[in-house]
Design a protein around this motif. Structure first.
Motif, PDB file in Angstrom:
ATOM      1  N   VAL A  36      -3.135  11.103   0.697  1.00 11.82           N
ATOM      2  CA  VAL A  36      -3.796  10.303  -0.339  1.00 11.82           C
ATOM      3  C   VAL A  36      -4.555   9.144   0.307  1.00 11.82           C
ATOM      4  CG1 VAL A  36      -3.407   8.719  -2.271  1.00 11.82           C
ATOM      5  CG2 VAL A  36      -2.224  10.922  -2.205  1.00 11.82           C
ATOM      6  N   GLY A  37      -3.936   8.515   1.296  1.00 10.48           N
ATOM      7  CA  GLY A  37      -4.589   7.401   1.972  1.00 10.48           C
ATOM      8  C   GLY A  37      -5.833   7.785   2.739  1.00 10.48           C
ATOM      9  N   GLU A  38      -5.985   9.083   3.024  1.00 12.25           N
ATOM     10  CA  GLU A  38      -7.156   9.558   3.758  1.00 12.25           C
ATOM     11  C   GLU A  38      -8.216  10.188   2.859  1.00 12.25           C
ATOM     12  OE1 GLU A  38      -5.574  12.279   6.598  1.00 12.25           O
ATOM     13  OE2 GLU A  38      -4.841  10.715   7.961  1.00 12.25           O
ATOM     14  N   LEU A  39      -7.930  10.330   1.560  1.00 11.09           N
ATOM     15  CA  LEU A  39      -8.909  10.956   0.667  1.00 11.09           C
ATOM     16  C   LEU A  39     -10.183  10.121   0.643  1.00 11.09           C
ATOM     17  CD1 LEU A  39      -6.596  11.956  -2.324  1.00 11.09           C
ATOM     18  CD2 LEU A  39      -7.592  13.495  -0.617  1.00 11.09           C
ATOM     19  N   PRO A  40     -11.335  10.721   0.907  1.00 10.05           N
ATOM     20  CA  PRO A  40     -12.575   9.943   0.972  1.00 10.05           C
ATOM     21  C   PRO A  40     -12.945   9.240  -0.329  1.00 10.05           C
ATOM     22  CG  PRO A  40     -12.843  12.071   2.043  1.00 10.05           C
ATOM     23  CD  PRO A  40     -11.527  12.116   1.341  1.00 10.05           C
ATOM     24  N   ALA A  41     -12.482   9.766  -1.470  1.00 13.65           N
ATOM     25  CA  ALA A  41     -12.843   9.181  -2.763  1.00 13.65           C
ATOM     26  C   ALA A  41     -11.786   8.216  -3.279  1.00 13.65           C
ATOM     27  CB  ALA A  41     -13.080  10.281  -3.793  1.00 13.65           C
ATOM     28  N   GLU A  79       3.130   6.401  -5.318  1.00 19.03           N
ATOM     29  CA  GLU A  79       2.995   6.531  -6.771  1.00 19.03           C
ATOM     30  C   GLU A  79       1.787   7.391  -7.131  1.00 19.03           C
ATOM     31  OE1 GLU A  79       5.049   2.238  -8.008  1.00 19.03           O
ATOM     32  OE2 GLU A  79       2.858   2.480  -8.044  1.00 19.03           O
ATOM     33  N   TYR A  80       0.693   7.218  -6.408  1.00 17.83           N
ATOM     34  CA  TYR A  80      -0.491   8.014  -6.737  1.00 17.83           C
ATOM     35  C   TYR A  80      -0.310   9.469  -6.314  1.00 17.83           C
ATOM     36  CZ  TYR A  80      -5.350   8.872  -7.951  1.00 17.83           C
ATOM     37  OH  TYR A  80      -6.498   9.343  -8.543  1.00 17.83           O
ATOM     38  N   ALA A  81       0.378   9.692  -5.222  1.00 18.78           N
ATOM     39  CA  ALA A  81       0.681  11.064  -4.818  1.00 18.78           C
ATOM     40  C   ALA A  81       1.516  11.760  -5.885  1.00 18.78           C
ATOM     41  CB  ALA A  81       1.418  11.068  -3.478  1.00 18.78           C
ATOM     42  N   ALA A  82       2.475  11.028  -6.461  1.00 17.47           N
ATOM     43  CA  ALA A  82       3.286  11.593  -7.546  1.00 17.47           C
ATOM     44  C   ALA A  82       2.432  11.866  -8.769  1.00 17.47           C
ATOM     45  CB  ALA A  82       4.434  10.650  -7.882  1.00 17.47           C
ATOM     46  N   PHE A  83       1.512  10.943  -9.081  1.00 24.59           N
ATOM     47  CA  PHE A  83       0.617  11.124 -10.230  1.00 24.59           C
ATOM     48  C   PHE A  83      -0.235  12.380 -10.077  1.00 24.59           C
ATOM     49  CE2 PHE A  83      -3.635  10.442 -12.060  1.00 24.59           C
ATOM     50  CZ  PHE A  83      -3.301  10.282 -13.405  1.00 24.59           C
ATOM     51  N   LEU A  84      -0.629  12.688  -8.846  1.00 25.42           N
ATOM     52  CA  LEU A  84      -1.449  13.871  -8.577  1.00 25.42           C
ATOM     53  C   LEU A  84      -0.620  15.145  -8.513  1.00 25.42           C
ATOM     54  CD1 LEU A  84      -3.920  12.410  -5.913  1.00 25.42           C
ATOM     55  CD2 LEU A  84      -4.385  12.878  -8.320  1.00 25.42           C
ATOM     56  N   GLY A  85       0.652  15.042  -8.849  1.00 28.75           N
ATOM     57  CA  GLY A  85       1.491  16.220  -8.963  1.00 28.75           C
ATOM     58  C   GLY A  85       1.965  16.789  -7.645  1.00 28.75           C
ATOM     59  N   GLY A  86       1.966  15.977  -6.602  1.00 27.21           N
ATOM     60  CA  GLY A  86       2.445  16.470  -5.325  1.00 27.21           C
ATOM     61  C   GLY A  86       1.450  17.303  -4.563  1.00 27.21           C
ATOM     62  N   SER A  87       0.184  17.295  -4.986  1.00 28.04           N
ATOM     63  CA  SER A  87      -0.840  18.069  -4.267  1.00 28.04           C
ATOM     64  C   SER A  87      -1.080  17.531  -2.864  1.00 28.04           C
ATOM     65  CB  SER A  87      -2.165  18.039  -5.037  1.00 28.04           C
ATOM     66  OG  SER A  87      -2.012  18.548  -6.342  1.00 28.04           O
ATOM     67  N   ARG A 101       0.819  -1.206   0.000  1.00 24.20           N
ATOM     68  CA  ARG A 101       0.000   0.000   0.000  1.00 24.20           C
ATOM     69  C   ARG A 101       0.856   1.260   0.000  1.00 24.20           C
ATOM     70  NH1 ARG A 101      -3.021   3.267   4.018  1.00 24.20           N
ATOM     71  NH2 ARG A 101      -4.911   4.021   2.981  1.00 24.20           N
ATOM     72  N   GLN A 102       1.932   1.267   0.754  1.00 24.66           N
ATOM     73  CA  GLN A 102       2.736   2.473   0.865  1.00 24.66           C
ATOM     74  C   GLN A 102       3.304   2.885  -0.482  1.00 24.66           C
ATOM     75  OE1 GLN A 102       2.985   4.532   3.378  1.00 24.66           O
ATOM     76  NE2 GLN A 102       4.305   5.903   2.186  1.00 24.66           N
ATOM     77  N   THR A 103       3.818   1.925  -1.239  1.00 22.20           N
ATOM     78  CA  THR A 103       4.350   2.249  -2.563  1.00 22.20           C
ATOM     79  C   THR A 103       3.253   2.776  -3.474  1.00 22.20           C
ATOM     80  OG1 THR A 103       6.124   0.616  -2.378  1.00 22.20           O
ATOM     81  CG2 THR A 103       5.502   1.302  -4.601  1.00 22.20           C
ATOM     82  N   ALA A 104       2.079   2.162  -3.418  1.00 21.68           N
ATOM     83  CA  ALA A 104       0.962   2.614  -4.252  1.00 21.68           C
ATOM     84  C   ALA A 104       0.542   4.030  -3.882  1.00 21.68           C
ATOM     85  CB  ALA A 104      -0.216   1.655  -4.115  1.00 21.68           C
ATOM     86  N   LEU A 105       0.546   4.344  -2.598  1.00 23.76           N
ATOM     87  CA  LEU A 105       0.202   5.705  -2.167  1.00 23.76           C
ATOM     88  C   LEU A 105       1.232   6.711  -2.660  1.00 23.76           C
ATOM     89  CD1 LEU A 105      -0.930   5.072   1.524  1.00 23.76           C
ATOM     90  CD2 LEU A 105      -2.402   5.553  -0.438  1.00 23.76           C
ATOM     91  N   THR A 153       0.416  14.545   0.211  1.00 20.36           N
ATOM     92  CA  THR A 153       1.424  13.588   0.646  1.00 20.36           C
ATOM     93  C   THR A 153       0.830  12.183   0.535  1.00 20.36           C
ATOM     94  OG1 THR A 153       0.693  13.566   2.954  1.00 20.36           O
ATOM     95  CG2 THR A 153       2.275  15.285   2.305  1.00 20.36           C
ATOM     96  N   PRO A 154       1.673  11.151   0.530  1.00 19.68           N
ATOM     97  CA  PRO A 154       1.126   9.786   0.522  1.00 19.68           C
ATOM     98  C   PRO A 154       0.150   9.539   1.670  1.00 19.68           C
ATOM     99  CG  PRO A 154       3.453   9.725  -0.026  1.00 19.68           C
ATOM    100  CD  PRO A 154       3.143  11.153   0.361  1.00 19.68           C
TER     101      PRO A 154
END
Length: 292
Positions: free
Chosen positions: A244-249, A230-238, A224-228, A240-241
């Motif tokens: 991202v793990g707390e985003l309701p959507a 990677e997705y944080a990077a995909f979102l342009g750094g808006s 999970r940590q790596t996926a978080l 932190t990982p």
């Protein structure tokens, strides 16, 4: 299953009849409680899709998620709701919103008015549906409308939801006035939105509606940590990982971790109804099985 939890699937791909039937029956077999259809051009037309879904399944609820009320004269929309509720045997849950995607309006040849005007149309549509319900109940007839969901993010939309809806869907994202610039809602922002609805429900002396969120990203992974990251990077750094793990959507992790996230959001926000996108049909079913 925890008695207050429900799970929905939002179907977006228009294929042929047999493909639609197959995925609806598969969703029902996997334990989804609700099958819904959005209201965007290039996707299935919601009310015909609801009718077919109800016809080929046995017990799932069907619904719109959510109908763009700015597209429709309120009286004609109410007619569609009442007819579909009757033809589905009372299995319809109608979702309503003010509309946000400017491209849909442009392609449909419908004027994309200000947010206030679009919310005006949502309010008029809710009033028309209330009139249809009141007229029937006064005459001793069954409720012809059924439960309503209102989805959105703005103060006025959520206050309308608090006054009219059986289900409030909190938008997992927000957009600029032109319907661009999707930004995920943070957990802290959702805390504030839930508090606004709770206060409006209390002021109206209504029972608390069912709270829903639609998950836009469902990713089953062991790391999970790596996926978080990677997705944080995909979102342009808006975010932190951790954020991202707390985003309701967003749901990322093993099925067990996702089940924990569903329960944590139930505890924090009161969200007892979770909807995922069509691509997550099989993956999220593993989460449902853990919560049965």
């Amino acid at each position: 299953m925890l008695a207050d939890l429900r799970f929905g699937l939002n179907l977006t791909r228009l294929e042929d009849r047999l493909a639609w039937i197959g995925k609806c029956r598969r969703a029902e077999d996997l334990g989804y409680d609700v099958i819904t259809v959005p209201d965007h051009l290039g996707m299935p037309s919601p009310f015909p899709a609801c009718l077919l879904t109800a016809e080929v399944t046995t017990h799932v609820q069907v619904g719109t998620f959510v109908s763009n009320t700015a597209f429709y004269p309120p009286a004609l929309f109410a007619r569609d709701v009442v007819s579909t509720q009757a033809f589905t045997g009372g299995r319809l849950e109608t979702g309503l919103g003010a509309g946000w995607k400017k491209r849909d309006f442009d392609e449909a040849g419908v004027l994309f008015e200000s947010a206030d005007r679009r919310v005006d149309r949502l309010e008029m549509t809710l009033q028309e549906l209330d009139r249809a319900r009141t007229t029937a109940v006064t005459a001793g007839q069954p409720d012809p409308v059924g439960p309503l969901m209102v989805g959105g993010n703005g103060d006025r939309v959520l206050r309308l939801a608090a006054g009219h809806a059986a289900i409030v869907s909190f938008a997992g994202t927000r957009f600029d006035p032109a319907g661009r610039g999707m930004i995920y809602q943070t957990a802290e922002r959702l805390d504030e939105r839930v508090a606004l609805v709770d206060a409006a429900v209390s002021a109206a002396q209504r029972e608390r509606p069912e709270y829903n969120v639609i998950v836009l990203r469902t990713q089953v992974v062991d790391d999970r940590q790596t996926a978080l990251e990677e997705y944080a990077a995909f979102l342009g750094g808006s975010f932190t990982p951790r954020q991202v793990g707390e985003l309701p959507a967003v749901l990322i992790g093993s099925p067990e971790k996702m089940a924990d996230q569903v329960l944590a959001r139930r505890e924090r926000f009161g969200i007892t109804y979770v909807t995922v996108q069509e691509a997550a049909l099989e993956a999220f079913a593993k989460v449902i099985s853990l919560l049965r």
